[in-house]
Design a protein around this motif. Structure first.
Motif, PDB file in Angstrom:
ATOM      1  N   MET A   1      52.371-103.869-111.529  1.00 38.94           N
ATOM      2  CA  MET A   1      51.250-103.661-112.440  1.00 38.94           C
ATOM      3  C   MET A   1      49.915-103.735-111.694  1.00 38.94           C
ATOM      4  SD  MET A   1      52.333-105.555-115.990  1.00 38.94           S
ATOM      5  CE  MET A   1      50.900-104.861-116.787  1.00 38.94           C
ATOM      6  N   GLY A   2      49.806-104.649-110.726  1.00 40.84           N
ATOM      7  CA  GLY A   2      48.588-104.715-109.925  1.00 40.84           C
ATOM      8  C   GLY A   2      48.385-103.471-109.081  1.00 40.84           C
ATOM      9  N   ILE A   3      49.488-102.937-108.533  1.00 34.08           N
ATOM     10  CA  ILE A   3      49.408-101.710-107.738  1.00 34.08           C
ATOM     11  C   ILE A   3      48.968-100.536-108.606  1.00 34.08           C
ATOM     12  CG2 ILE A   3      50.785-100.034-106.435  1.00 34.08           C
ATOM     13  CD1 ILE A   3      52.457-102.379-105.414  1.00 34.08           C
ATOM     14  N   VAL A   4      49.567-100.420-109.792  1.00 34.93           N
ATOM     15  CA  VAL A   4      49.200 -99.333-110.701  1.00 34.93           C
ATOM     16  C   VAL A   4      47.736 -99.452-111.110  1.00 34.93           C
ATOM     17  CG1 VAL A   4      49.604 -98.384-113.008  1.00 34.93           C
ATOM     18  CG2 VAL A   4      51.537 -98.967-111.549  1.00 34.93           C
ATOM     19  N   LEU A   5      47.280-100.671-111.391  1.00 37.46           N
ATOM     20  CA  LEU A   5      45.883-100.880-111.788  1.00 37.46           C
ATOM     21  C   LEU A   5      44.941-100.422-110.685  1.00 37.46           C
ATOM     22  CD1 LEU A   5      43.890-102.049-113.872  1.00 37.46           C
ATOM     23  CD2 LEU A   5      44.125-104.253-112.721  1.00 37.46           C
ATOM     24  N   CYS A   6      45.290-100.715-109.436  1.00 38.22           N
ATOM     25  CA  CYS A   6      44.441-100.306-108.326  1.00 38.22           C
ATOM     26  C   CYS A   6      44.472 -98.797-108.138  1.00 38.22           C
ATOM     27  CB  CYS A   6      44.888-101.017-107.046  1.00 38.22           C
ATOM     28  SG  CYS A   6      43.804-100.746-105.634  1.00 38.22           S
ATOM     29  N   LEU A   7      45.656 -98.191-108.296  1.00 37.65           N
ATOM     30  CA  LEU A   7      45.778 -96.742-108.104  1.00 37.65           C
ATOM     31  C   LEU A   7      45.021 -95.967-109.176  1.00 37.65           C
ATOM     32  CD1 LEU A   7      49.543 -96.397-107.073  1.00 37.65           C
ATOM     33  CD2 LEU A   7      47.533 -96.313-105.596  1.00 37.65           C
ATOM     34  N   LEU A   8      44.930 -96.541-110.380  1.00 34.21           N
ATOM     35  CA  LEU A   8      44.239 -95.838-111.467  1.00 34.21           C
ATOM     36  C   LEU A   8      42.771 -95.595-111.139  1.00 34.21           C
ATOM     37  CD1 LEU A   8      45.689 -97.555-114.670  1.00 34.21           C
ATOM     38  CD2 LEU A   8      46.085 -95.216-113.890  1.00 34.21           C
ATOM     39  N   PHE A   9      42.160 -96.496-110.371  1.00 35.54           N
ATOM     40  CA  PHE A   9      40.732 -96.390-110.093  1.00 35.54           C
ATOM     41  C   PHE A   9      40.444 -96.012-108.644  1.00 35.54           C
ATOM     42  CE2 PHE A   9      41.177 -99.497-113.566  1.00 35.54           C
ATOM     43  CZ  PHE A   9      40.428 -98.857-114.541  1.00 35.54           C
ATOM     44  N   SER A  10      41.471 -95.636-107.891  1.00 29.58           N
ATOM     45  CA  SER A  10      41.246 -95.209-106.510  1.00 29.58           C
ATOM     46  C   SER A  10      40.907 -93.729-106.490  1.00 29.58           C
ATOM     47  CB  SER A  10      42.478 -95.486-105.652  1.00 29.58           C
ATOM     48  OG  SER A  10      43.594 -94.759-106.128  1.00 29.58           O
ATOM     49  N   ALA A  11      39.984 -93.373-105.625  1.00 25.33           N
ATOM     50  CA  ALA A  11      39.503 -91.988-105.572  1.00 25.33           C
ATOM     51  C   ALA A  11      40.343 -91.114-104.658  1.00 25.33           C
ATOM     52  CB  ALA A  11      38.044 -91.965-105.114  1.00 25.33           C
ATOM     53  N   GLY A  12      40.943 -91.679-103.638  1.00 23.01           N
ATOM     54  CA  GLY A  12      41.680 -90.856-102.673  1.00 23.01           C
ATOM     55  C   GLY A  12      42.859 -91.610-102.108  1.00 23.01           C
ATOM     56  N   GLY A  13      43.047 -91.476-100.775  1.00 25.28           N
ATOM     57  CA  GLY A  13      44.148 -92.150-100.120  1.00 25.28           C
ATOM     58  C   GLY A  13      44.021 -93.662-100.215  1.00 25.28           C
ATOM     59  N   VAL A  14      45.152 -94.331-100.269  1.00 25.95           N
ATOM     60  CA  VAL A  14      45.193 -95.776-100.435  1.00 25.95           C
ATOM     61  C   VAL A  14      45.812 -96.409 -99.196  1.00 25.95           C
ATOM     62  CG1 VAL A  14      46.152 -97.674-101.793  1.00 25.95           C
ATOM     63  CG2 VAL A  14      45.336 -95.610-102.938  1.00 25.95           C
ATOM     64  N   THR A  15      45.172 -97.445 -98.683  1.00 33.64           N
ATOM     65  CA  THR A  15      45.730 -98.235 -97.596  1.00 33.64           C
ATOM     66  C   THR A  15      46.504 -99.396 -98.199  1.00 33.64           C
ATOM     67  OG1 THR A  15      43.886 -97.667 -96.130  1.00 33.64           O
ATOM     68  CG2 THR A  15      45.202 -99.605 -95.547  1.00 33.64           C
ATOM     69  N   TRP A  16      47.787 -99.497 -97.834  1.00 31.49           N
ATOM     70  CA  TRP A  16      48.652-100.486 -98.461  1.00 31.49           C
ATOM     71  C   TRP A  16      48.655-101.779 -97.659  1.00 31.49           C
ATOM     72  CZ3 TRP A  16      51.019 -99.440-103.088  1.00 31.49           C
ATOM     73  CH2 TRP A  16      50.992 -98.115-103.493  1.00 31.49           C
ATOM     74  N   PRO A  17      48.500-102.917 -98.320  1.00 33.01           N
ATOM     75  CA  PRO A  17      48.668-104.197 -97.613  1.00 33.01           C
ATOM     76  C   PRO A  17      50.138-104.409 -97.282  1.00 33.01           C
ATOM     77  CG  PRO A  17      48.361-104.575 -99.965  1.00 33.01           C
ATOM     78  CD  PRO A  17      48.183-103.103 -99.738  1.00 33.01           C
ATOM     79  N   PRO A  18      50.459-105.320 -96.370  1.00 35.70           N
ATOM     80  CA  PRO A  18      51.869-105.568 -96.042  1.00 35.70           C
ATOM     81  C   PRO A  18      52.677-105.974 -97.271  1.00 35.70           C
ATOM     82  CG  PRO A  18      50.402-106.647 -94.465  1.00 35.70           C
ATOM     83  CD  PRO A  18      49.533-106.140 -95.593  1.00 35.70           C
ATOM     84  N   ALA A  19      53.880-105.452 -97.361  1.00 35.62           N
ATOM     85  CA  ALA A  19      54.728-105.766 -98.519  1.00 35.62           C
ATOM     86  C   ALA A  19      55.030-107.253 -98.590  1.00 35.62           C
ATOM     87  CB  ALA A  19      56.023-104.957 -98.449  1.00 35.62           C
ATOM     88  N   TRP A  20      55.211-107.884 -97.412  1.00 34.23           N
ATOM     89  CA  TRP A  20      55.519-109.314 -97.419  1.00 34.23           C
ATOM     90  C   TRP A  20      54.387-110.123 -98.038  1.00 34.23           C
ATOM     91  CZ3 TRP A  20      52.208-112.695 -95.216  1.00 34.23           C
ATOM     92  CH2 TRP A  20      51.328-112.218 -94.229  1.00 34.23           C
ATOM     93  N   LEU A  21      53.149-109.654 -97.862  1.00 38.43           N
ATOM     94  CA  LEU A  21      52.012-110.371 -98.430  1.00 38.43           C
ATOM     95  C   LEU A  21      52.042-110.321 -99.950  1.00 38.43           C
ATOM     96  CD1 LEU A  21      49.332-111.864 -98.052  1.00 38.43           C
ATOM     97  CD2 LEU A  21      48.199-109.634 -97.891  1.00 38.43           C
TER      98      LEU A  21
END
Length: 572
Positions: free
Chosen positions: A516-536
């Protein structure tokens, strides 16, 4: 609990709604205080051909006043080891009738000195008396000013010949610009116009574009309406963050207050029995029970609106390029937040109130315990479980709705935390020369600060909710835990059982917060997204388990130490 929850939610919602139109309000105030132009025209160069194209606009029937043309040079400025692009405009000792920058510190231009636009000065961290280097020449800062003739920092470059990177704005005494002219810098001429009808800028542009710039390639036109739109870009990320955050806070408020209302249900039922016994009508009883919650909700709404009013000046003008005056919440904002505050209080208390009203008077006064249903196969299975897990599962089974609320409480909180981690992982291009990070990207920085504030508020409410749910569950389960003690359960097992009742719904709730946090961030991102480490992301979600265990330990331990004899005697 109700005051804290609703105050936080209404404050965030009020701030989010206040951002809509805030930039235009500040720009209008700045334009009125500085005699800002309705229309600005730029022409590359400073020769007679360039200025004649602009001066032809002075005599248009729609124009009532003008200033200029002024020369502005595109150079670099260095201060405190930081280099940035700069628009250096030649200014007269006495500004013209249109665009009279308001000096907020120091004085206006004088020979050998420079005046810096306030947003640019804040970004550089310079003050009156400091020295800056403009195009290789060291100059003292004699003043800091605001203007409405340019868009806010870092978008001072509005002419066709300027560089593409972000720029600040400074003013130099007109004779001092001769050194810039001899340095072969790009130069543009600018004229400021005041129209008879400020709202007719587009019609004015359509009427005179062809005569001033037949090829529509060199002269650049800017209207005050365009400046408002461009200035509002600075708050583009903040408004959705605050609005979405306010709805998450409202949900946490509902979850927390619902737990409190359910915990008070037994006392409320007996109170209803007493009111019925003396002849109170159902309407009067409902009003009495709801009045205390609704009164607190109104008080919390007033506190939230006050907090938003105090925080608004720092929020709506992040660049400091405009005159900052707090406008306060509008009537619409006050109405919306008040309705939501009352709705939160009413929705969370309506269920227990209705159940209490439906209880017979004798049963309400007796306040007898409800006989649970026993299932033999479940009893055989549960006998195989460790005592803490058995007690925790029993508490969840008796109150599944509360477990679901706690899981959703974790989901909402982790949604904000994961979105914050996603936002911080995105690279931010600075405002320094060449896009370096020497000067902070104010738009991105503003969004991150808002996301951090929302996340902090959600974490605080989640902590309060977790402690409240544990304490309420412990109070309601005192007879059960006392009987378990008589059957050999230790205080440590009772404490662990109460914690387990919160830990079991915490895990799925926290894990659900990741997508849900990822989707929330993607909804308001304008372009390419840099992903934090999955383990984090997973480590952050799993950290909710030890945090919940720590939060539930104290109220659970206090409840477990209550005397068994005292508890059973009270129940008898």
């Amino acid at each position: 609990m109700l005051l804290v929850s609703i105050t936080a939610a209404t404050a965030m919602l009020s701030l989010g709604m206040s951002l809509h139109g805030a930039t235009e309000a500040l720009y209008r105030q700045t334009r009125a205080a500085t005699a800002g132009p309705d229309f600005v025209a730029f022409s590359p160069g400073s020769d007679r051909a360039a200025t004649s194209a602009l001066t032809s606009l002075e005599h248009a029937p729609e124009v009532v006043a003008h200033s200029g043309p002024y020369r502005q040079f595109y150079a670099t400025l260095t201060a405190r080891g930081t280099t940035s692009n700069v628009v250096a405009q030649g200014a007269k000792a006495t500004p013209g009738p249109v665009d009279r920058p308001l000096v907020t510190s120091g004085s206006w231009v004088r020979p050998g000195g420079v005046v810096i636009e306030r947003g640019f000065a804040n970004a550089l961290g310079v003050h009156v008396g400091d020295h800056v280097t403009v195009a290789g020449r060291s100059l003292p800062i004699v003043g800091i000013a605001v203007t409405a003739a340019y868009t806010v920092y870092p978008w001072a470059e509005m002419g066709a010949e300027g560089p593409g990177d972000n720029s600040g704005l400074v003013w130099l005494n007109e004779p001092d610009t001769r050194a810039l002219a001899s340095a072969s810098l790009s130069v543009t001429s600018a004229i400021y116009l005041k129209l008879r009808d400020p709202s007719a800028t587009q019609a004015f542009l359509d009427s005179h574009r062809a005569s001033v710039d037949p090829n529509q390639a060199t002269t650049h036109f800017v209207t005050w309406q365009f400046m408002v739109v461009q200035d509002s870009v600075m708050l583009k990320d903040s408004q959705p963050i605050l609005v979405v955050g306010s709805w998450l806070l409202c949900f946490l408020a509902i979850a927390g207050v619902a737990t409190l209302a359910a915990g008070r249900a037994a006392k409320q039922t007996r109170r209803v029995g007493l009111l019925k016994a003396v002849g109170a009508t159902p309407g009067l009883i409902a009003a009495v029970l709801l009045a205390e919650y609704l009164t607190l909700a109104l008080l919390a709404d007033a506190l939230g609106l006050t907090a938003a009013r105090l925080a608004e000046p720092a929020l709506i003008n992040p660049t400091a390029s405009l005159i900052t005056t707090a406008t306060g919440p509008t009537g619409t904002t006050i109405a919306v937040t008040t309705i939501i505050a009352l709705a939160v209080a009413a929705l969370t208390t309506l269920g227990p109130t209705i159940r209490a009203l439906r209880t017979e008077t004798v049963a309400a006064l007796a306040d007898t315990a409800h006989q649970p249903q026993h299932r033999a196969h479940l009893t055989r299975i549960s006998a195989l479980l460790p005592a803490p897990l058995l007690l925790g599962l029993r508490l969840i089974a008796r109150r599944p709705g509360r477990a679901i609320l706690h899981a959703c409480n974790m989901t909402a909180t982790l949604t904000a935390i994961i979105a914050l981690l996603m936002l911080n992982a995105q690279p931010a291009r600075g405002y320094g020369l060449g896009g370096s990070s020497s000067l902070t990207n104010l738009k991105v920085d503003q969004g991150r600060h808002m996301m951090l504030a929302v996340t902090a508020a959600l974490i605080i409410l989640a902590v309060i909710n977790t402690v409240t749910i544990t304490w309420t569950t412990a109070q309601e389960a005192r007879p059960t835990m006392a009987i378990a003690r008589t059957l050999g359960a230790t205080p440590g097992q009772i404490t662990a059982g109460l914690s387990v009742a919160q830990l079991l719904p915490t895990l799925p709730g926290a894990l659900a917060g990741i997508p849900m946090g990822i989707v929330l961030c993607l909804l308001f991102s304008a372009g390419g997204v840099t992903w934090p480490p999955a383990w984090l992301l997973f480590a952050t979600a799993l950290s909710a388990l030890p945090a919940t265990a720590a939060l539930t330990a104290v109220p659970a331990r206090v409840a477990a130490r209550r005397s068994v004899a005292q508890t059973l005697s009270a129940e008898a």
